[in-house]
Scaffold this active site. Structure first.
Site, PDB file in Angstrom:
ATOM      1  N   ASP A 102       2.475-110.636 -63.346  1.00  5.23           N
ATOM      2  CA  ASP A 102       3.292-111.708 -63.917  1.00  5.23           C
ATOM      3  C   ASP A 102       3.213-112.880 -62.942  1.00  5.23           C
ATOM      4  OD1 ASP A 102       5.152-113.121 -65.526  1.00  5.23           O
ATOM      5  OD2 ASP A 102       6.786-112.456 -64.237  1.00  5.23           O
ATOM      6  N   GLU A 140      -0.309-112.020 -68.165  1.00  5.76           N
ATOM      7  CA  GLU A 140       0.227-112.855 -69.232  1.00  5.76           C
ATOM      8  C   GLU A 140      -0.616-114.123 -69.343  1.00  5.76           C
ATOM      9  OE1 GLU A 140       4.249-115.290 -69.413  1.00  5.76           O
ATOM     10  OE2 GLU A 140       4.628-113.128 -69.490  1.00  5.76           O
ATOM     11  N   ASP A 188      10.589-109.979 -62.037  1.00  5.03           N
ATOM     12  CA  ASP A 188       9.167-110.331 -62.094  1.00  5.03           C
ATOM     13  C   ASP A 188       8.296-109.079 -62.044  1.00  5.03           C
ATOM     14  OD1 ASP A 188       9.479-113.230 -62.184  1.00  5.03           O
ATOM     15  OD2 ASP A 188      10.258-113.011 -60.155  1.00  5.03           O
TER      16      ASP A 188
END
Length: 159
Positions: free
Chosen positions: A9, A69, A141
């Site tokens: 992330d 992502e 996170d």
């Protein structure tokens, strides 16, 4: 055959990472963490720290592939640029280690893990804990990174 997936992330403020083992549809937690950077540190050093941090995780755990992502556009163009730079640093570390990286949209990751693309961070973290029982998660996170790895295990069957 099992596969070890590194979920990432990316963020300039705090990049999360998480490792899972996928053996068919069975998932197990291996490790997770966060790589925070200080806004007082020059940009080039922050990016180097993120690159080195992910490179160290890869060297220690030897994942088979990574999941990240996809970049999204913020309302603030400066924020989007900083996110893109952080992504570039961590993706370069993956590329330097010869890892393939599957990129997934944030909404798709949330839908794969929670069941809805509009899930918030608390919902994602709660579902990650359900899917990886007993895992101690380093923070939001890291939970998002584990979610990326979990989604990748469900979405990409290469094992």
């Amino acid at each position: 055959m099992s596969v070890v997936i590194l979920g990432i992330d990316p963020s300039l403020t705090c990049t999360g990472w998480g490792l899972i083992r996928a053996d068919g549809t069975r998932l197990s937690h291996l490790a997770n963490g966060q790589l925070p950077t200080s806004p007082k540190t020059p940009m080039v050093e922050r990016l180097a720290d993120l690159h080195a941090g992910i490179a160290a995780v890869i060297a220690e755990h030897r994942p088979d592939r990574a999941a990240c992502e996809e970049v999204f556009v913020n309302e603030n163009p400066k924020s989007t640029l900083k996110l893109a730079q952080a992504r570039g640093a961590v993706l370069a570390a993956c590329g330097g280690a010869g890892l393939s990286v599957n990129e997934h949209a944030a909404r798709l990751i949330k839908k794969a893990v929670v069941g809805t693309g509009g899930a918030d961070k608390k919902q994602v973290a709660a579902m990650v804990k359900v899917l990886l029982p007993g895992a101690t998660i380093a923070g939001a996170d890291a939970a998002d990174a584990l979610a990326a790895a979990i989604a990748d295990a469900h979405l990409v069957r290469r094992y």
